[in-house]
Write a protein that holds these residues in place. Sequence first.
Motif, PDB file in Angstrom:
ATOM      1  N   ALA A   1      -9.531   2.853  -4.981  1.00 11.97           N
ATOM      2  CA  ALA A   1     -10.117   2.359  -6.232  1.00 11.97           C
ATOM      3  C   ALA A   1     -10.034   3.413  -7.329  1.00 11.97           C
ATOM      4  O   ALA A   1      -9.762   3.100  -8.502  1.00 11.97           O
ATOM      5  N   ASN A   2     -10.256   4.669  -6.965  1.00 12.20           N
ATOM      6  CA  ASN A   2     -10.173   5.769  -7.927  1.00 12.20           C
ATOM      7  C   ASN A   2      -8.764   5.903  -8.483  1.00 12.20           C
ATOM      8  O   ASN A   2      -8.542   6.031  -9.697  1.00 12.20           O
ATOM      9  N   ILE A   3      -7.759   5.876  -7.578  1.00 15.23           N
ATOM     10  CA  ILE A   3      -6.358   5.994  -8.003  1.00 15.23           C
ATOM     11  C   ILE A   3      -5.960   4.807  -8.848  1.00 15.23           C
ATOM     12  O   ILE A   3      -5.244   4.953  -9.858  1.00 15.23           O
ATOM     13  N   GLU A   4      -6.427   3.611  -8.497  1.00 12.68           N
ATOM     14  CA  GLU A   4      -6.086   2.394  -9.231  1.00 12.68           C
ATOM     15  C   GLU A   4      -6.562   2.478 -10.666  1.00 12.68           C
ATOM     16  O   GLU A   4      -5.846   2.063 -11.602  1.00 12.68           O
ATOM     17  N   LYS A   5      -7.749   3.030 -10.861  1.00  7.55           N
ATOM     18  CA  LYS A   5      -8.267   3.190 -12.238  1.00  7.55           C
ATOM     19  C   LYS A   5      -7.377   4.112 -13.039  1.00  7.55           C
ATOM     20  O   LYS A   5      -7.073   3.873 -14.214  1.00  7.55           O
ATOM     21  N   ARG A   6      -6.910   5.204 -12.416  1.00  2.00           N
ATOM     22  CA  ARG A   6      -6.060   6.152 -13.106  1.00  2.00           C
ATOM     23  C   ARG A   6      -4.684   5.560 -13.422  1.00  2.00           C
ATOM     24  O   ARG A   6      -4.095   5.872 -14.457  1.00  2.00           O
ATOM     25  N   LEU A   7      -4.171   4.727 -12.491  1.00  3.37           N
ATOM     26  CA  LEU A   7      -2.887   4.084 -12.750  1.00  3.37           C
ATOM     27  C   LEU A   7      -2.963   3.100 -13.914  1.00  3.37           C
ATOM     28  O   LEU A   7      -1.988   2.916 -14.658  1.00  3.37           O
TER      29      LEU A   7
ATOM     30  N   TRP B   1      -4.608   4.503   5.995  1.00  3.51           N
ATOM     31  CA  TRP B   1      -5.858   5.179   5.632  1.00  3.51           C
ATOM     32  C   TRP B   1      -6.553   4.482   4.464  1.00  3.51           C
ATOM     33  O   TRP B   1      -7.772   4.456   4.380  1.00  3.51           O
ATOM     34  N   PHE B   2      -5.782   3.868   3.568  1.00  2.75           N
ATOM     35  CA  PHE B   2      -6.364   3.140   2.432  1.00  2.75           C
ATOM     36  C   PHE B   2      -7.248   1.978   2.888  1.00  2.75           C
ATOM     37  O   PHE B   2      -8.077   1.474   2.122  1.00  2.75           O
ATOM     38  N   LYS B   3      -7.078   1.533   4.140  1.00  3.46           N
ATOM     39  CA  LYS B   3      -7.869   0.406   4.656  1.00  3.46           C
ATOM     40  C   LYS B   3      -9.219   0.847   5.221  1.00  3.46           C
ATOM     41  O   LYS B   3     -10.057   0.017   5.552  1.00  3.46           O
ATOM     42  N   THR B   4      -9.405   2.157   5.382  1.00  6.94           N
ATOM     43  CA  THR B   4     -10.684   2.667   5.894  1.00  6.94           C
ATOM     44  C   THR B   4     -11.711   2.696   4.769  1.00  6.94           C
ATOM     45  O   THR B   4     -11.372   2.561   3.581  1.00  6.94           O
TER      46      THR B   4
ATOM     47  N   LEU C   1       0.830  -1.204   0.000  1.00 14.02           N
ATOM     48  CA  LEU C   1       0.000   0.000   0.000  1.00 14.02           C
ATOM     49  C   LEU C   1       0.869   1.261   0.000  1.00 14.02           C
ATOM     50  O   LEU C   1       0.522   2.268  -0.628  1.00 14.02           O
ATOM     51  N   ARG C   2       2.004   1.218   0.714  1.00 16.50           N
ATOM     52  CA  ARG C   2       2.943   2.346   0.703  1.00 16.50           C
ATOM     53  C   ARG C   2       3.475   2.567  -0.712  1.00 16.50           C
ATOM     54  O   ARG C   2       3.548   3.696  -1.203  1.00 16.50           O
ATOM     55  N   ASN C   3       3.845   1.469  -1.356  1.00 16.31           N
ATOM     56  CA  ASN C   3       4.369   1.565  -2.714  1.00 16.31           C
ATOM     57  C   ASN C   3       3.316   2.119  -3.673  1.00 16.31           C
ATOM     58  O   ASN C   3       3.623   2.928  -4.561  1.00 16.31           O
ATOM     59  N   PHE C   4       2.072   1.711  -3.466  1.00 19.03           N
ATOM     60  CA  PHE C   4       0.961   2.210  -4.292  1.00 19.03           C
ATOM     61  C   PHE C   4       0.844   3.724  -4.153  1.00 19.03           C
ATOM     62  O   PHE C   4       0.700   4.453  -5.146  1.00 19.03           O
ATOM     63  N   GLY C   5       0.917   4.213  -2.914  1.00 17.72           N
ATOM     64  CA  GLY C   5       0.829   5.651  -2.675  1.00 17.72           C
ATOM     65  C   GLY C   5       1.998   6.416  -3.263  1.00 17.72           C
ATOM     66  O   GLY C   5       1.826   7.502  -3.842  1.00 17.72           O
ATOM     67  N   ILE C   6       3.216   5.842  -3.152  1.00 21.26           N
ATOM     68  CA  ILE C   6       4.408   6.510  -3.699  1.00 21.26           C
ATOM     69  C   ILE C   6       4.333   6.588  -5.216  1.00 21.26           C
ATOM     70  O   ILE C   6       4.652   7.617  -5.827  1.00 21.26           O
ATOM     71  N   LYS C   7       3.887   5.502  -5.862  1.00 19.71           N
ATOM     72  CA  LYS C   7       3.753   5.501  -7.325  1.00 19.71           C
ATOM     73  C   LYS C   7       2.735   6.540  -7.776  1.00 19.71           C
ATOM     74  O   LYS C   7       2.950   7.264  -8.759  1.00 19.71           O
ATOM     75  N   ALA C   8       1.623   6.634  -7.048  1.00 21.72           N
ATOM     76  CA  ALA C   8       0.604   7.616  -7.396  1.00 21.72           C
ATOM     77  C   ALA C   8       1.142   9.034  -7.254  1.00 21.72           C
ATOM     78  O   ALA C   8       0.806   9.924  -8.056  1.00 21.72           O
TER      79      ALA C   8
END
Length: 273
Positions: free
Chosen positions: A265-271, A254-257, A207-214
């Motif tokens: 989910a919104n960021i994942e679509k954009r990635l 926070w991504f788990k809330t 999840l940290r890596n996901f946030g850093i990539k975004a």
Amino acid sequence: MAKKQETKKEVEVPVVETPVVETPKPKKVEPKKPTWEIKDRVYYLKGKKPLSQMIRSANIYWFDEEKGYERELKYCENQKTTFVDEMKGDQRLSHIIFRNGALHVTREKTVLQKLLSLYHPERNVTYEEWKPEVNAANEIEILEMEADAIVIARDMDIEMAEAIMRVEVGSGVSNLSSKELKRDLLVFARKNPVLFLELASDDNVQLRNFGIKATELGIIKLSSDQRNFMWGSNDRKIMTVPFDEHPYTALAHWFKTDEGMEIYANIEKRLNN
């Protein structure tokens, strides 16, 4: 002639008393005290290893649990014990000196060996006894851990590999090819298996890596004071980083809330676009 009345005599049956056999009580088995193995022993200094170093051979005390008090210890080559209260005759004090960080004590010097292996207060602090069987067990455990780490690294998907290596090398992981990433991951797993296995079992790493990539792609951004995450397009605040917490660790939690899962989910679509 009157018939004689025959009287029946009662026959007394002797009573045989059965002797009471007492069941012997089971003897309490005392645990055997460990026997002292007569062998050569080697002791090594911990930390720095000077050419020579002397440790105390007198004014030493050891608390005897059985007797309930401290007993004075002293190393005298002319005595058969290291306990002062058991010594007889003259006490010729001897020195205990490590040469080049080591002290080899032959099997004949059991008094010195027991002092160093059992009673000396600097045992496992200033020096330690070399025990090959313990060292072998530790080496086996390390080798097995390395093997487990390498197997997990070999079978790991590229996204998780990137997440783990980002912890190790930072944003530079984005410039690595998939082959370079896999190579570096295997090397990291072999050199530091404990940390690798911890990261591999930590779901927050991905999840940290996901946030850093975004953040690197500009989908979201972190404010200059590292207190807020915002949308990269309109600076609208997404979340506030709690005080004294790492921004990307806070974002991963926070991504788990419920609210965070929607943003994720919104960021994942954009990635993926």
